[in-house]
Design a protein around this motif. Structure first.
Motif, mmCIF file in Angstrom:
data_model
loop_
_atom_site.group_PDB
_atom_site.id
_atom_site.type_symbol
_atom_site.label_atom_id
_atom_site.label_comp_id
_atom_site.label_asym_id
_atom_site.label_seq_id
_atom_site.Cartn_x
_atom_site.Cartn_y
_atom_site.Cartn_z
ATOM 1 N N GLN A 65 0.835 -1.197 0.000
ATOM 2 C CA GLN A 65 0.000 0.000 0.000
ATOM 3 C C GLN A 65 0.873 1.251 0.000
ATOM 4 O O GLN A 65 1.866 1.318 0.732
ATOM 5 N N VAL A 66 0.495 2.255 -0.803
ATOM 6 C CA VAL A 66 1.287 3.480 -0.951
ATOM 7 C C VAL A 66 0.513 4.653 -0.363
ATOM 8 O O VAL A 66 -0.689 4.800 -0.609
ATOM 9 N N SER A 67 1.206 5.488 0.403
ATOM 10 C CA SER A 67 0.566 6.612 1.084
ATOM 11 C C SER A 67 1.013 7.942 0.493
ATOM 12 O O SER A 67 2.102 8.048 -0.081
ATOM 13 N N GLY A 68 0.172 8.943 0.679
ATOM 14 C CA GLY A 68 0.475 10.284 0.196
ATOM 15 C C GLY A 68 -0.746 11.167 0.323
ATOM 16 O O GLY A 68 -1.755 10.765 0.916
ATOM 17 N N PRO A 69 -0.701 12.382 -0.223
ATOM 18 C CA PRO A 69 -1.889 13.250 -0.183
ATOM 19 C C PRO A 69 -2.994 12.646 -1.024
ATOM 20 O O PRO A 69 -2.749 12.122 -2.111
ATOM 21 N N ALA A 70 -4.231 12.703 -0.521
ATOM 22 C CA ALA A 70 -5.335 12.005 -1.176
ATOM 23 C C ALA A 70 -6.382 12.986 -1.672
ATOM 24 O O ALA A 70 -6.688 13.980 -0.994
ATOM 25 N N SER A 293 -1.640 2.763 -4.885
ATOM 26 C CA SER A 293 -1.457 1.389 -4.397
ATOM 27 C C SER A 293 -1.757 0.372 -5.496
ATOM 28 O O SER A 293 -1.014 -0.600 -5.677
ATOM 29 N N SER A 294 -2.846 0.573 -6.222
ATOM 30 C CA SER A 294 -3.182 -0.361 -7.301
ATOM 31 C C SER A 294 -2.139 -0.304 -8.416
ATOM 32 O O SER A 294 -1.801 -1.329 -9.017
ATOM 33 N N ALA A 295 -1.623 0.891 -8.690
ATOM 34 C CA ALA A 295 -0.549 1.002 -9.688
ATOM 35 C C ALA A 295 0.685 0.240 -9.236
ATOM 36 O O ALA A 295 1.375 -0.406 -10.044
#
Length: 476
Positions: A65-70, A293-295
């Protein structure tokens, strides 16, 4: 033998390195776009992306899973900045991060999985609708009004005031992004290709462009003197919404791969640590983001190294080549965010839910509608309350059967769950019984009898006996 072993180890890193580059290329325009849509400097979005990659990427919880501004937080950030000012954003994000760490340590992460899917989908749909509404203005080359009501009211005038250059460039962005996914080169992110193509065409057009400077220019110390009850409320809201979005994303990402499952409490702590660091830097809040995350999963990532490296590439780009982003027109970013908002809205899933369960669809529409007309917290809380009431009503199924048993006898049988929600109907049935001398009330078929119904039945029986009749209660 040693050389072969080393080669195998080196080759095993290439999938993660390749995936990190794909995620970096997807994340870069989204980091900037989310910041611009939130009404804050574009550099703050990149700072949050770097922290989400390097800091959260190294922590346990989820591996891919990748985190960042959403995009899902743009509405909340914009409203918060308008209410408390940009200077208070770091304090709010810091407090939200600390709350997330505490919730994770108290093992509350798994409880976010118990929220009704209709409320979750309604929350995302409401955010998507507000995001689409706000981005229509920069998409058309106009300045967006502040309030939602003004944005709705300004739509007719926007059709007349729209810049044909901006609209054409935005449409080009959406078309290229959509068509690229149908080619055999779709491993290269369609978002990136669309931004590059549209920005190249935009060099010939007189359109406003984004401005990105040095990251050090926007990093600011936390001002604790700004703390008040309003700021505290914003901290709680940020913590709850960011936690929910991150853990919902984790559940979705886990269904995309066969690797280790997310440890929800640890992931909540990791998100909290990331937001704490973002708060100390005065940056945007972060969540786990399903698009990135899907990428990451589709690009073949195997370990958390891919998400850490994507943060490294973001940092290197922001330090070495920040001026490249100044070639991107605002209308192009607006088009990318329109696409993100539409994906959050998911009209097909809303229609499918309406066909299968109208009550669940009503909860979804209520949640989304209140988010649009009020704010994110009010709409989500109202949706949760509606979901609880709906569930209570569904489980309170009560069947009351009245059967004559001889000339002066009545047999009343109760089956199901007798709760206060069904009390009016139950009392209406009991009080409508003919004046028989003997009534038998069979409660043995009940799965649950709450205190309100128990007291009402006993009071009715007492009054029936006072009138000179007999009542037998067959207990649970």
């Amino acid at each position: 033998m040693m050389i072969m072993h080393t080669n195998r180890r080196t080759s095993s890193y290439w999938p993660d390195i390749g995936a990190s580059l794909v995620v970096f290329l997807v994340a870069l325009p989204l980091c900037v776009g989310v910041a611009v849509a939130s009404g804050v400097p574009a550099e703050l979005g990149i700072v949050t992306g770097v922290v989400g990659g390097i800091v959260v990427g190294l922590l346990p919880g989820s591996s891919l899973q990748v985190s960042g501004p959403a995009a899902g937080l743009t509405v909340l950030v914009a409203d918060t900045v308008a209410a408390h000012g940009l200077a208070a954003l770091g304090l709010i994000v810091l407090g939200a991060g600390l709350l997330q760490v505490v919730m994770g340590l108290l093992r509350l992460g798994r409880w976010f999985r118990a929220i009704s899917p209709a409320v979750v989908q309604g929350m995302l749909a409401g955010i998507g609708l507000v995001l689409v509404l706000g981005q229509l203005y920069p998409f058309a080359g106009a300045a967006a009004p502040v309030s939602t009501a003004e944005k709705f009211a300004g739509l007719p005038g926007l059709l007349l005031a729209a810049s044909p250059y901006a609209v054409a460039l935005g449409v080009l962005t959406l078309v290229v992004a959509a068509l690229w996914q149908r080619t055999r080169f779709r491993k290269v992110p369609g978002v990136l290709v669309a931004v590059v193509v549209a920005s190249a065409v935009g060099l010939l057009l007189p359109l406003p462009r984004i401005q990105v400077g040095s990251l050090s220019d926007v990093v600011r110390a936390v001002d604790f003197s700004l703390f008040d009850t309003g700021v505290l409320g914003a901290m709680v809201t940020f913590a709850l919404v960011a936690s929910a979005e991150s853990l919902f994303s984790a559940a979705a990402v886990d269904r995309m791969h066969n690797g280790p499952r997310t440890q929800y409490n640890r992931e909540l702590v990791a998100q909290g640590v990331g937001n704490t660091v973002c708060g100390l830097l005065g940056a945007l809040p972060m969540t786990a983001v399903i698009v990135r995350s899907s990428a990451n999963v589709r690009a073949g990532a195997r370990t958390k190294a891919s998400r850490v490296l994507h943060g490294v590439w973001l940092l290197l780009f922001a330090v070495a080549l920040p001026g490249v982003l100044s070639f991107v027109p605002v209308a192009v970013l607006a088009a990318i965010l329109l696409q993100a908002g539409w994906k959050l809205l998911e009209p097909r899933r809303v229609l499918a839910l309406a066909r299968t369960d109208r009550a669940e669809a009503a909860v979804l529409v209520l949640t989304a509608g209140l988010i649009v007309v009020t704010d994110l917290l009010t709409g989500t809380l109202a949706g949760l309350l509606a979901a609880v009431v709906k569930t209570a009503w569904d489980v309170s199924r009560l069947t009351v059967t009245v059967t004559p048993d001889g000339q002066d006898h009545e047999h009343v049988e109760l089956r199901g769950n007798a709760t206060f929600l069904r009390l009016p109907r139950l009392l209406d049935t009991l009080e409508a019984l003919p004046p028989a001398k003997h009534v038998r009330v069979d409660l043995s078929g009940l799965r649950h009898l709450d205190q309100a119904c128990r007291q009402a039945i006993e009071q009715w029986a007492d009054s029936h006996r006072t009138a000179g009749r007999t009542v037998d209660l067959i207990r649970l």
